[in-house]
Design a protein around this motif. Sequence first.
Motif, PDB file in Angstrom:
ATOM      1  N   VAL A 188       0.839  -1.207   0.000  1.00 46.28           N
ATOM      2  CA  VAL A 188       0.000   0.000   0.000  1.00 46.28           C
ATOM      3  C   VAL A 188       0.868   1.249   0.000  1.00 46.28           C
ATOM      4  CG1 VAL A 188      -1.869  -1.161   1.222  1.00 46.28           C
ATOM      5  CG2 VAL A 188      -0.145   0.095   2.526  1.00 46.28           C
ATOM      6  N   GLU A 189       0.243   2.334  -0.416  1.00 39.73           N
ATOM      7  CA  GLU A 189       0.919   3.623  -0.403  1.00 39.73           C
ATOM      8  C   GLU A 189       0.641   4.286   0.945  1.00 39.73           C
ATOM      9  OE1 GLU A 189       0.788   7.835  -2.910  1.00 39.73           O
ATOM     10  OE2 GLU A 189      -0.620   6.230  -3.343  1.00 39.73           O
ATOM     11  N   ASP A 190       1.657   4.882   1.510  1.00 39.97           N
ATOM     12  CA  ASP A 190       1.502   5.535   2.808  1.00 39.97           C
ATOM     13  C   ASP A 190       1.444   7.030   2.570  1.00 39.97           C
ATOM     14  OD1 ASP A 190       1.310   5.965   5.479  1.00 39.97           O
ATOM     15  OD2 ASP A 190       3.361   5.362   5.959  1.00 39.97           O
ATOM     16  N   ARG A 191       0.276   7.593   2.798  1.00 40.22           N
ATOM     17  CA  ARG A 191       0.104   9.011   2.479  1.00 40.22           C
ATOM     18  C   ARG A 191       0.492   9.937   3.618  1.00 40.22           C
ATOM     19  NH1 ARG A 191      -5.860   8.966   0.098  1.00 40.22           N
ATOM     20  NH2 ARG A 191      -6.036   7.218   1.521  1.00 40.22           N
ATOM     21  N   GLN A 192       0.869   9.380   4.747  1.00 39.05           N
ATOM     22  CA  GLN A 192       1.358  10.237   5.832  1.00 39.05           C
ATOM     23  C   GLN A 192       2.421   9.461   6.573  1.00 39.05           C
ATOM     24  OE1 GLN A 192      -2.382  10.903   7.961  1.00 39.05           O
ATOM     25  NE2 GLN A 192      -1.750   9.504   9.565  1.00 39.05           N
ATOM     26  N   SER A 193       3.269  10.159   7.279  1.00 39.29           N
ATOM     27  CA  SER A 193       4.413   9.487   7.886  1.00 39.29           C
ATOM     28  C   SER A 193       4.187   9.125   9.344  1.00 39.29           C
ATOM     29  CB  SER A 193       5.649  10.370   7.769  1.00 39.29           C
ATOM     30  OG  SER A 193       5.421  11.578   8.451  1.00 39.29           O
ATOM     31  N   ALA A 194       3.161   9.672   9.934  1.00 38.37           N
ATOM     32  CA  ALA A 194       2.895   9.401  11.344  1.00 38.37           C
ATOM     33  C   ALA A 194       1.483   9.849  11.645  1.00 38.37           C
ATOM     34  CB  ALA A 194       3.888  10.143  12.229  1.00 38.37           C
ATOM     35  N   GLY A 195       1.090   9.706  12.871  1.00 38.83           N
ATOM     36  CA  GLY A 195      -0.201  10.224  13.296  1.00 38.83           C
ATOM     37  C   GLY A 195      -1.303   9.202  13.265  1.00 38.83           C
ATOM     38  N   PHE A 196      -2.505   9.668  13.551  1.00 36.65           N
ATOM     39  CA  PHE A 196      -3.668   8.800  13.682  1.00 36.65           C
ATOM     40  C   PHE A 196      -3.939   8.083  12.371  1.00 36.65           C
ATOM     41  CE2 PHE A 196      -8.415   8.271  13.756  1.00 36.65           C
ATOM     42  CZ  PHE A 196      -8.461   7.385  14.819  1.00 36.65           C
ATOM     43  N   GLY A 197      -4.128   6.771  12.470  1.00 33.51           N
ATOM     44  CA  GLY A 197      -4.344   5.982  11.270  1.00 33.51           C
ATOM     45  C   GLY A 197      -5.704   5.325  11.234  1.00 33.51           C
ATOM     46  N   GLY A 198      -6.628   5.849  12.045  1.00 35.86           N
ATOM     47  CA  GLY A 198      -7.967   5.284  12.001  1.00 35.86           C
ATOM     48  C   GLY A 198      -8.130   4.016  12.797  1.00 35.86           C
ATOM     49  N   ILE A 199      -7.164   3.727  13.650  1.00 35.48           N
ATOM     50  CA  ILE A 199      -7.245   2.546  14.513  1.00 35.48           C
ATOM     51  C   ILE A 199      -6.859   2.962  15.924  1.00 35.48           C
ATOM     52  CG2 ILE A 199      -6.241   0.282  15.045  1.00 35.48           C
ATOM     53  CD1 ILE A 199      -5.874  -0.281  12.176  1.00 35.48           C
ATOM     54  N   ALA A 200      -7.573   2.440  16.899  1.00 35.37           N
ATOM     55  CA  ALA A 200      -7.171   2.649  18.289  1.00 35.37           C
ATOM     56  C   ALA A 200      -7.086   1.301  18.986  1.00 35.37           C
ATOM     57  CB  ALA A 200      -8.174   3.544  19.009  1.00 35.37           C
ATOM     58  N   LEU A 201      -6.087   1.152  19.823  1.00 37.76           N
ATOM     59  CA  LEU A 201      -5.967  -0.028  20.668  1.00 37.76           C
ATOM     60  C   LEU A 201      -6.474   0.341  22.052  1.00 37.76           C
ATOM     61  CD1 LEU A 201      -2.342  -1.082  19.621  1.00 37.76           C
ATOM     62  CD2 LEU A 201      -4.530  -1.809  18.629  1.00 37.76           C
ATOM     63  N   ALA A 202      -6.970  -0.622  22.779  1.00 37.98           N
ATOM     64  CA  ALA A 202      -7.384  -0.364  24.155  1.00 37.98           C
ATOM     65  C   ALA A 202      -6.757  -1.391  25.073  1.00 37.98           C
ATOM     66  CB  ALA A 202      -8.905  -0.427  24.288  1.00 37.98           C
ATOM     67  N   HIS A 203      -6.404  -0.916  26.242  1.00 38.29           N
ATOM     68  CA  HIS A 203      -5.868  -1.786  27.289  1.00 38.29           C
ATOM     69  C   HIS A 203      -6.760  -1.582  28.507  1.00 38.29           C
ATOM     70  CE1 HIS A 203      -2.738  -4.008  29.481  1.00 38.29           C
ATOM     71  NE2 HIS A 203      -2.980  -3.166  30.481  1.00 38.29           N
ATOM     72  N   ASN A 204      -7.538  -2.610  28.826  1.00 34.94           N
ATOM     73  CA  ASN A 204      -8.441  -2.495  29.967  1.00 34.94           C
ATOM     74  C   ASN A 204      -7.748  -2.958  31.241  1.00 34.94           C
ATOM     75  OD1 ASN A 204     -10.218  -1.811  27.956  1.00 34.94           O
ATOM     76  ND2 ASN A 204     -11.881  -3.105  28.687  1.00 34.94           N
TER      77      ASN A 204
ATOM     78  N   PRO B 275       4.897   7.365  20.733  1.00 37.82           N
ATOM     79  CA  PRO B 275       5.741   8.319  19.999  1.00 37.82           C
ATOM     80  C   PRO B 275       5.504   8.333  18.484  1.00 37.82           C
ATOM     81  CG  PRO B 275       7.030   7.217  21.693  1.00 37.82           C
ATOM     82  CD  PRO B 275       5.701   6.518  21.641  1.00 37.82           C
ATOM     83  N   ASP B 276       4.852   7.304  17.951  1.00 39.26           N
ATOM     84  CA  ASP B 276       4.534   7.276  16.518  1.00 39.26           C
ATOM     85  C   ASP B 276       3.089   7.638  16.224  1.00 39.26           C
ATOM     86  OD1 ASP B 276       7.022   6.263  15.018  1.00 39.26           O
ATOM     87  OD2 ASP B 276       6.909   5.022  16.814  1.00 39.26           O
ATOM     88  N   GLY B 277       2.362   8.063  17.246  1.00 42.78           N
ATOM     89  CA  GLY B 277       0.994   8.504  17.017  1.00 42.78           C
ATOM     90  C   GLY B 277      -0.067   7.425  17.140  1.00 42.78           C
ATOM     91  N   HIS B 278       0.332   6.215  17.534  1.00 40.80           N
ATOM     92  CA  HIS B 278      -0.658   5.145  17.697  1.00 40.80           C
ATOM     93  C   HIS B 278      -1.426   5.346  19.003  1.00 40.80           C
ATOM     94  CE1 HIS B 278       1.006   3.242  14.231  1.00 40.80           C
ATOM     95  NE2 HIS B 278       2.203   3.127  14.778  1.00 40.80           N
ATOM     96  N   ALA B 279      -2.747   5.326  18.896  1.00 42.64           N
ATOM     97  CA  ALA B 279      -3.595   5.651  20.040  1.00 42.64           C
ATOM     98  C   ALA B 279      -3.890   4.439  20.910  1.00 42.64           C
ATOM     99  CB  ALA B 279      -4.905   6.250  19.540  1.00 42.64           C
ATOM    100  N   TRP B 280      -3.773   4.615  22.204  1.00 40.13           N
ATOM    101  CA  TRP B 280      -4.106   3.590  23.200  1.00 40.13           C
ATOM    102  C   TRP B 280      -5.096   4.189  24.186  1.00 40.13           C
ATOM    103  CZ3 TRP B 280      -2.272  -1.441  24.129  1.00 40.13           C
ATOM    104  CH2 TRP B 280      -1.179  -1.878  23.354  1.00 40.13           C
ATOM    105  N   GLU B 281      -6.249   3.580  24.290  1.00 39.09           N
ATOM    106  CA  GLU B 281      -7.144   3.940  25.375  1.00 39.09           C
ATOM    107  C   GLU B 281      -6.819   3.036  26.564  1.00 39.09           C
ATOM    108  OE1 GLU B 281     -11.478   3.066  25.182  1.00 39.09           O
ATOM    109  OE2 GLU B 281     -11.723   5.152  25.842  1.00 39.09           O
ATOM    110  N   VAL B 282      -6.774   3.619  27.730  1.00 40.76           N
ATOM    111  CA  VAL B 282      -6.597   2.842  28.961  1.00 40.76           C
ATOM    112  C   VAL B 282      -7.909   2.978  29.709  1.00 40.76           C
ATOM    113  CG1 VAL B 282      -5.254   2.523  31.052  1.00 40.76           C
ATOM    114  CG2 VAL B 282      -4.149   3.446  28.982  1.00 40.76           C
ATOM    115  N   ALA B 283      -8.560   1.853  29.949  1.00 43.37           N
ATOM    116  CA  ALA B 283      -9.930   1.925  30.460  1.00 43.37           C
ATOM    117  C   ALA B 283     -10.193   0.958  31.598  1.00 43.37           C
ATOM    118  CB  ALA B 283     -10.912   1.612  29.319  1.00 43.37           C
ATOM    119  N   HIS B 284     -10.967   1.430  32.552  1.00 44.04           N
ATOM    120  CA  HIS B 284     -11.616   0.544  33.514  1.00 44.04           C
ATOM    121  C   HIS B 284     -13.081   0.518  33.118  1.00 44.04           C
ATOM    122  CE1 HIS B 284     -13.760  -0.198  37.474  1.00 44.04           C
ATOM    123  NE2 HIS B 284     -13.107  -1.321  37.209  1.00 44.04           N
TER     124      HIS B 284
END
Lengths: 144, 144
Positions: free
Chosen positions: A59-75, A115-124
């Motif tokens: 795939v072509e990468d149109r941006q070098s960092a930041g939000f990529g439309g995916i979030a991970l969560a750690h409960n 540091p690469d813009g990948h989002a993590w929600e930390v949730a209870h």
Amino acid sequence: MEQRISLITLGVADLGRARSFYESLGWEGQTVQETVFFQAGGLGLVLWARDKLALDCGVEDRQSAGFGGIALAHNVRSPAEVDELIATAEQAGATVTRPAATTFYGGYAGVFVDPDGHAWEVAHNPGFPLAADGSITVPDFNSL
Amino acid sequence: MEQRISLITLGVADLGRARSFYESLGWEGQTVQETVFFQAGGLGLVLWARDKLALDCGVEDRQSAGFGGIALAHNVRSPAEVDELIATAEQAGATVTRPAATTFYGGYAGVFVDPDGHAWEVAHNPGFPLAADGSITVPDFNSL
């Protein structure tokens, strides 16, 4: 297709920085051929150069960092653990993009980006049972 | 922080389209408040509007779709299963961005992107043991 995921690979700009960040959170991984592998419950979390990952995916990468439309969560098991982990992540170089607060569903959660813009929600989240081994079970919403 | 992930949320442009796509692959989920939840092994795979996800994460979304620097992988038990799943995904509306082929590590894999651009590698990797329940174990590379 069985309903399961085997690996999550995060594209990163600097492998050493990314590995250090996750190690600062307490994760232990193995570096093999410029790739870092972490066991994450029943799957693997992998760190790999973002440009190589895009090329490998065809795939072509149109941006070098930041939000990529995916979030991970750690409960976690308590609101206090949410505060602790977000503080640890911030000290390790994360940016807190949503400070921990009570959520509409009756939980307590916050979000940081690595540091690469990948989002993590930390949730209870009392509504999503967390087993002793850390696995979660999506509730049967029809029975709620 | 324990080494585990609780949820993976994929931001999507059209929730109905996204749900249909994953259902075409055989997944069964529940729609609750404009969110689709799938049990995926010991974690949850969630579909949610990409703009809402970005807002919820407190981040700016600089693109509306496409590669976001993350790839998911689904490991299967044979090369034939790789071909089958990639064909099914293509029929369901995925774009095959890397046709299935032998890999440098001795496996067999290909990549498709879902209708929102999220990349999935489908792999038969003899080096990553796949348990009966579908969980994988990252090998001890030092012992190889």
